[in-house]
Design a protein around this motif. Structure first.
Motif, PDB file in Angstrom:
ATOM      1  N   LYS A  36       0.766  -1.298   0.074  1.00  0.00           N
ATOM      2  CA  LYS A  36       0.213   0.062  -0.059  1.00  0.00           C
ATOM      3  C   LYS A  36       0.869   1.308  -0.161  1.00  0.00           C
ATOM      4  O   LYS A  36       0.715   2.308  -0.681  1.00  0.00           O
ATOM      5  CB  LYS A  36      -0.898  -0.051   1.101  1.00  0.00           C
ATOM      6  CG  LYS A  36      -2.035   1.214   1.235  1.00  0.00           C
ATOM      7  CD  LYS A  36      -2.939   1.068   2.302  1.00  0.00           C
ATOM      8  CE  LYS A  36      -3.982   1.990   2.343  1.00  0.00           C
ATOM      9  NZ  LYS A  36      -4.807   2.094   3.279  1.00  0.00           N
ATOM     10  N   PRO A  37       1.986   1.429   1.091  1.00  0.00           N
ATOM     11  CA  PRO A  37       2.585   2.780   1.003  1.00  0.00           C
ATOM     12  C   PRO A  37       3.515   2.968  -0.304  1.00  0.00           C
ATOM     13  O   PRO A  37       3.481   4.081  -0.731  1.00  0.00           O
ATOM     14  CB  PRO A  37       3.349   2.545   2.087  1.00  0.00           C
ATOM     15  CG  PRO A  37       3.599   1.130   2.233  1.00  0.00           C
ATOM     16  CD  PRO A  37       2.407   0.483   2.006  1.00  0.00           C
ATOM     17  N   SER A  47      -0.571  -4.885  -8.763  1.00  0.00           N
ATOM     18  CA  SER A  47      -0.285  -5.859  -9.557  1.00  0.00           C
ATOM     19  C   SER A  47       1.242  -5.690 -10.257  1.00  0.00           C
ATOM     20  O   SER A  47       1.899  -6.700 -10.406  1.00  0.00           O
ATOM     21  CB  SER A  47      -1.286  -6.257 -10.838  1.00  0.00           C
ATOM     22  OG  SER A  47      -1.369  -5.105 -11.528  1.00  0.00           O
ATOM     23  N   ALA A  48       1.257  -4.399 -10.629  1.00  0.00           N
ATOM     24  CA  ALA A  48       2.806  -4.103 -11.252  1.00  0.00           C
ATOM     25  C   ALA A  48       3.765  -4.615  -9.904  1.00  0.00           C
ATOM     26  O   ALA A  48       4.858  -4.954 -10.281  1.00  0.00           O
ATOM     27  CB  ALA A  48       2.675  -2.747 -11.634  1.00  0.00           C
ATOM     28  N   GLY A  50       3.280  -6.406  -7.444  1.00  0.00           N
ATOM     29  CA  GLY A  50       3.280  -7.711  -7.128  1.00  0.00           C
ATOM     30  C   GLY A  50       4.484  -8.805  -8.058  1.00  0.00           C
ATOM     31  O   GLY A  50       4.488  -9.811  -7.641  1.00  0.00           O
ATOM     32  N   ILE A  51       4.570  -8.051  -9.191  1.00  0.00           N
ATOM     33  CA  ILE A  51       5.443  -8.788 -10.107  1.00  0.00           C
ATOM     34  C   ILE A  51       6.848  -9.050  -9.339  1.00  0.00           C
ATOM     35  O   ILE A  51       7.584  -9.813  -9.638  1.00  0.00           O
ATOM     36  CB  ILE A  51       5.389  -8.352 -11.569  1.00  0.00           C
ATOM     37  CG1 ILE A  51       4.180  -8.253 -12.213  1.00  0.00           C
ATOM     38  CG2 ILE A  51       6.740  -8.865 -12.451  1.00  0.00           C
ATOM     39  CD1 ILE A  51       4.240  -7.665 -13.782  1.00  0.00           C
ATOM     40  N   CYS A  52       7.162  -8.128  -8.502  1.00  0.00           N
ATOM     41  CA  CYS A  52       8.293  -8.251  -7.723  1.00  0.00           C
ATOM     42  C   CYS A  52       8.273  -9.647  -7.022  1.00  0.00           C
ATOM     43  O   CYS A  52       9.425 -10.437  -7.120  1.00  0.00           O
ATOM     44  CB  CYS A  52       8.510  -7.155  -6.818  1.00  0.00           C
ATOM     45  SG  CYS A  52       8.998  -5.623  -7.312  1.00  0.00           S
ATOM     46  N   SER A  53       7.541 -10.108  -6.448  1.00  0.00           N
ATOM     47  CA  SER A  53       7.446 -11.613  -5.789  1.00  0.00           C
ATOM     48  C   SER A  53       7.748 -12.746  -6.980  1.00  0.00           C
ATOM     49  O   SER A  53       8.188 -13.488  -6.750  1.00  0.00           O
ATOM     50  CB  SER A  53       6.400 -11.778  -5.204  1.00  0.00           C
ATOM     51  OG  SER A  53       6.274 -10.712  -3.987  1.00  0.00           O
ATOM     52  N   VAL A 369       0.667 -17.692  -6.988  1.00  0.00           N
ATOM     53  CA  VAL A 369       0.087 -16.405  -6.535  1.00  0.00           C
ATOM     54  C   VAL A 369      -0.746 -15.588  -7.687  1.00  0.00           C
ATOM     55  O   VAL A 369      -1.950 -15.305  -7.400  1.00  0.00           O
ATOM     56  CB  VAL A 369       1.177 -15.417  -6.067  1.00  0.00           C
ATOM     57  CG1 VAL A 369       0.790 -14.084  -5.819  1.00  0.00           C
ATOM     58  CG2 VAL A 369       1.932 -16.079  -4.964  1.00  0.00           C
ATOM     59  N   PRO A 370      -0.118 -15.741  -8.805  1.00  0.00           N
ATOM     60  CA  PRO A 370      -1.020 -15.117  -9.852  1.00  0.00           C
ATOM     61  C   PRO A 370      -2.191 -16.016 -10.235  1.00  0.00           C
ATOM     62  O   PRO A 370      -3.257 -15.667 -10.561  1.00  0.00           O
ATOM     63  CB  PRO A 370      -0.283 -14.955 -10.889  1.00  0.00           C
ATOM     64  CG  PRO A 370       0.896 -15.881 -10.954  1.00  0.00           C
ATOM     65  CD  PRO A 370       1.223 -15.793  -9.354  1.00  0.00           C
TER      66      PRO A 370
END
Length: 429
Positions: A36-37, A47-48, A50-53, A369-370
């Motif tokens: 969030k922050p 989602s962008a 989240g691609i880090c994970s 995850v996705p």
């Protein structure tokens, strides 16, 4: 071994607990606190970010076999230390990110160094130190991630709120170096380097001499086990199990918040984190006491029951039952791979074989995850996802039991061949 002193292997376990307690939550359990922050400040989508994970898991999938082999055969402490320093540097680099590309580059390096800094070296080293109580020792070490996450989460939230997310990345990168590097000094590669024997090695050897069919390890090389179909079935079973673990955990908080609100979800997660620590230790004890088949059956059944509870989220009391069951079941993703791999394939070539197993673990993480999120986006509900998870747990259980039976049969054949004077032995089918 001097019975008046604490066996040094337990100091290795203690050091591993601290390493797991700090490093593992920072890239898994507590990573969500940045979503969030960071996205609000930087202006890109969740989602962008989240691609880090996915990048972290993807890099781990590729590098695990190589790092497993290097950690087992090279200077383990040096490689471990380099990876911790690299992990700290890449974690700190997130604080400098100015666009999403910068975050993806940092995630790439974080995935590369995390592979050789956290669970892989811990499981390899502890396997070398323990012939007896190996499951308990590994599970105690891995349990560090549970209470570590419970401690780090409020601290990280406070730092982010008062000083910002960039400062949080820097603070915890510094903590990695200050806490983990001294612990690596205690992480001696094997008992032989200090003139010791593995814990319980003398008892295991004495027991083997008294039995008609002695308990022995397969101890085949990676290239040898890759020729057997049960090895690939074993990897598939681990993939399915970890797909469920990582995928369900990534969506659990959102699922509960949708039904009962954020406060209830936070309470369930707190209960879950407490149970995880106890669950990992208890699961290791079950494996040591009753063997891999019963241990795997127990953990998979409990996990399936937890997922079944999620099919009825409107019943609040049932969600507390779910948290208890899920706290034990989710441990399959961390405890089962190293413990079962050591039990089936032995310690001699454990590093290179477990590196391959770790690839299946993180492949499950990267895809799940996705995948779970897509199911929700397409259906507007998690019901189909939880049913899929139950089915995959059952498939995983069958795959792991089948591969265990075939592996034991091969081990027995190996004993028969090596038996002197052609003496007949009982063969396990």
């Amino acid at each position: 071994m001097n019975n008046k002193k604490i066996f040094y292997g337990w100091w290795v376990v203690a050091a591993s607990v601290l390493i797991m307690a700090l490093l593992h939550p920072l890239i898994t359990t507590c990573w969500g606190l940045y979503v969030k922050p960071v996205t609000k400040d930087m202006g890109f989508s969740r989602s962008a970010f989240g691609i880090c994970s996915t990048i972290i898991s993807g890099v781990t999938v590729f590098l695990s076999p190589y790092l497993g082999k290097w950690l087992a055969k090279k200077n383990t402490q040096l490689i471990h230390a380099i990876c911790v320093v690299g992990l700290a540097a890449s974690y700190a680099s997130f604080s400098l990110g100015q666009n999403i590309t910068h975050f993806y580059i940092s995630a790439f390096f974080m995935g590369a160094f995390s592979c050789g800094a956290i669970a892989l070296p811990v499981s390899i080293i502890i396997t070398n130190w323990f012939a007896k109580k190996r499951g308990l020792a590994i599970s105690i070490a891995l349990a560090g991630s549970g209470f570590g996450g419970a401690i780090i989460s409020p601290i990280m939230a406070n730092i982010i709120e008062n000083y910002g997310w960039r400062a949080s990345y820097l603070v915890f990168a510094g903590a990695m170096l200050i806490i983990c590097l001294p612990m690596i000094i205690l992480m001696k590669k094997s008992p032989e380097t200090m003139g010791f024997m593995a814990y319980g090695a003398d008892e295991v050897a004495a027991t083997a001499q008294k039995t008609i069919v002695p308990k022995t390890e397969l101890n085949m090389t990676l290239e040898e086990v890759k020729k057997h179909s049960f090895f690939w079935i074993y990897l598939f079973g681990m993939f399915c199990l970890c797909f469920v673990g990582f995928g369900s955990l990534s969506q659990l908080a959102a699922f509960l918040a949708d039904v009962h609100g954020a406060a209830f979800a936070a309470g369930i997660l707190s209960l879950f984190l407490i149970i995880v620590t106890l669950g990992k230790i208890s699961l290791g004890w079950v494996y040591d006491k009753f063997g891999t088949r019963i241990g795997t059956g127990y953990s998979c059944i409990v996990f399936a029951l937890a997922m079944a509870c999620l099919l009825f989220p409107e019943y609040k009391p049932l969600m507390y039952v779910m948290a208890l069951l899920y706290g034990v079941g989710i441990c399959t993703g961390t405890v089962c791979p190293p413990v079962i791999t050591a039990a089936m394939f032995g310690s001699k070539h454990y590093g290179e074989i477990y590196g391959y197993v770790n690839r299946s673990v993180y492949l499950g993480a990267a895809l799940s995850v996705p995948a779970i999120a897509i199911v929700y986006d397409k259906t507007g509900s998690y019901q189909a996802a939880w049913i899929l998870c139950i089915a995959l747990i059952i498939i995983s259980l069958l795959a792991l039991l089948y591969s265990d039976i075939k592996c034991r049969s091969l081990t027995t054949d190996k004993i028969n061949i090596q038996k002197p004077n052609g003496q007949a032995t009982h063969k396990i089918i």
